[in-house]
Design an enzyme around this catalytic site. Structure first.
Site, short mmCIF file in Angstrom:
data_model
loop_
_atom_site.label_atom_id
_atom_site.label_comp_id
_atom_site.label_asym_id
_atom_site.label_seq_id
_atom_site.Cartn_x
_atom_site.Cartn_y
_atom_site.Cartn_z
N ASP A 59 48.63 116.35 117.14
CA ASP A 59 47.54 117.52 116.86
C ASP A 59 46.31 116.92 116.22
O ASP A 59 45.32 117.62 116.48
CB ASP A 59 48.14 118.58 116.33
CG ASP A 59 48.67 118.31 114.71
OD1 ASP A 59 49.23 117.40 114.72
OD2 ASP A 59 48.26 119.11 113.87
N HIS A 60 46.28 115.69 115.61
CA HIS A 60 45.22 115.23 115.21
C HIS A 60 44.52 114.05 115.82
O HIS A 60 43.37 113.76 115.50
CB HIS A 60 45.42 114.75 113.48
CG HIS A 60 45.85 115.66 112.50
ND1 HIS A 60 44.99 116.14 111.72
CD2 HIS A 60 46.78 116.58 112.39
CE1 HIS A 60 45.41 117.01 110.83
NE2 HIS A 60 46.60 117.42 111.34
N ASP B 31 46.51 116.39 106.27
CA ASP B 31 47.78 117.00 106.25
C ASP B 31 48.69 116.49 104.86
O ASP B 31 48.85 115.10 104.78
CB ASP B 31 48.65 117.15 107.31
CG ASP B 31 48.27 117.81 108.42
OD1 ASP B 31 47.29 118.47 108.31
OD2 ASP B 31 49.05 117.76 109.47
N HIS C 165 45.84 110.70 109.82
CA HIS C 165 47.26 110.16 110.30
C HIS C 165 47.54 110.30 111.53
O HIS C 165 46.48 110.90 112.34
CB HIS C 165 48.33 111.20 109.49
CG HIS C 165 48.36 112.64 109.56
ND1 HIS C 165 47.27 113.27 109.55
CD2 HIS C 165 49.12 113.32 110.32
CE1 HIS C 165 47.68 114.57 109.92
NE2 HIS C 165 48.68 114.52 110.58
N HIS D 251 42.68 124.01 109.34
CA HIS D 251 43.95 123.95 109.97
C HIS D 251 45.09 125.02 109.73
O HIS D 251 45.96 124.95 109.07
CB HIS D 251 44.56 122.76 109.51
CG HIS D 251 45.76 121.94 110.35
ND1 HIS D 251 46.48 122.54 111.19
CD2 HIS D 251 46.31 120.56 110.26
CE1 HIS D 251 47.22 121.79 111.72
NE2 HIS D 251 47.04 120.63 111.07
N HIS E 104 49.51 111.99 113.65
CA HIS E 104 50.27 113.10 114.22
C HIS E 104 49.56 113.57 115.62
O HIS E 104 48.12 113.44 115.57
CB HIS E 104 50.41 114.53 113.31
CG HIS E 104 51.88 114.88 113.00
ND1 HIS E 104 52.01 115.41 111.84
CD2 HIS E 104 52.85 114.53 113.68
CE1 HIS E 104 53.36 115.55 111.40
NE2 HIS E 104 53.89 114.98 112.59
N HIS F 260 52.78 113.19 103.28
CA HIS F 260 52.92 113.95 104.50
C HIS F 260 54.22 113.62 104.84
O HIS F 260 54.52 113.46 106.28
CB HIS F 260 51.80 113.62 105.46
CG HIS F 260 51.83 114.81 106.42
ND1 HIS F 260 52.48 116.23 106.41
CD2 HIS F 260 51.62 114.70 107.82
CE1 HIS F 260 52.19 116.80 107.56
NE2 HIS F 260 52.03 115.87 108.34
#
Length: 280
Positions: A65-66, A176, A61, A240, A63, A153
């Site tokens: 942080d990814h 996530d 995905h 994570h 986001h 998510h």
């Protein structure tokens, strides 16, 4: 055999001991990078993998942080690949991935221009091959197959999980998500499930609502373990961690998982490796 390395086990909160979310999967001589959180290439270098050696980049995905080190992956692969006519980097992710990659390259256009002007053997921008998927097969090469399925998510949508199969061994990477039918189907009978986990019992006590909100769309340790049990996987690999896994508390996390899952549970620091074999 498939080898899984937890490159980054951290979260959006910077941690001096944990890189951002990222997992390395090696199978059949191929190297798959799943997500690219902060510090990913430093962690990959620690296990002998450079950006030029990646077979493909898989994004669960979008986001931050990814995908925070996407630019580093793209540029470093470009400048460290010395073969003529380099193969474009395959990037597989959910809808929105192509836009993200294009925007990242655009943001780095000055750097790209400087390097092309300086180096005679860099005469074109980084080459990529972006493919967007939400369900079905996405990779089939030299005995390694990968398929994806939708996860949940929300409000982040769409999101996907990946299943890697090789010579009877199989690994699922959930990303996530909360428990959902798509992940249950994808993980059915897998040798290992790599799953984000949060300690909702701890996060729920934090006074800031913004931080409590993360409970809405992540799986707790117990929920991830229940998913593993429903799917009949052999090993649950937790990653994570939110909050960060503290040395000496590993058995607390294992005990929570054991409430729902009787199989093998793996967790640890960045660079923790797990070997997943085909059933004997």
């Amino acid at each position: 055999m498939i080898e899984v390395t937890l490159l980054g086990t951290g979260s959006p909160i910077p941690d001096p001991n944990r890189a951002g979310p990222s997992t390395l999967v090696r199978a059949g001589g191929q190297v798959f990078l799943v997500d690219c959180g902060r510090g990913v290439l430093q962690r990959a270098a620690a296990v002998g993998v450079g950006a030029a050696g990646l077979s493909t980049l898989l994004l669960t995905h979008l986001h931050s942080d990814h995908v925070g080190d996407l630019g580093d992956v793209l540029i470093t692969r470009w400048v460290s690949t010395f073969t003529p006519d380099p193969v474009p980097l395959p990037i597989i992710g959910p809808p929105g991935t192509a836009e993200l990659v294009a925007a990242t390259l655009n943001a780095l256009r000055h750097d790209i221009g400087y390097r092309i002007a300086h180096h005679a053997d860099l005469n074109a921008p980084p080459a990529v091959d972006v493919r967007e998927h939400t369900d079905g097969p996405v990779w089939d090469r030299d005995g390694v197959s990968i398929r994806v399925a939708p996860t949940d998510h929300r409000p982040v949508a769409p999101t996907i999980g990946f299943r890697v199969d090789y010579q009877g061994a199989s690994v699922v990477l959930a990303g996530d998500t909360v428990p959902c039918a798509g992940l249950d189907e994808l993980a059915a009978g897998a040798g290992a499930l790599v799953h984000t986990v949060i300690r909702k019992d701890i996060v729920a006590t934090i006074p800031q609502q913004r931080l409590q909100d993360i409970c809405d769309y992540h799986s707790s340790v117990e929920q991830a373990a229940a998913t593993a049990a429903r799917a009949g996987v052999g090993t649950l690999v937790m990653t994570h961690y939110v909050p960060a896994l503290v040395a000496g508390q590993e058995e607390q996390w294992r005990a929570l998982a054991a409430r729902e899952f009787a199989g093998r549970v793996e967790l640890g620091d960045d660079l923790h490796r797990v070997q997943v074999d085909a059933p004997s």
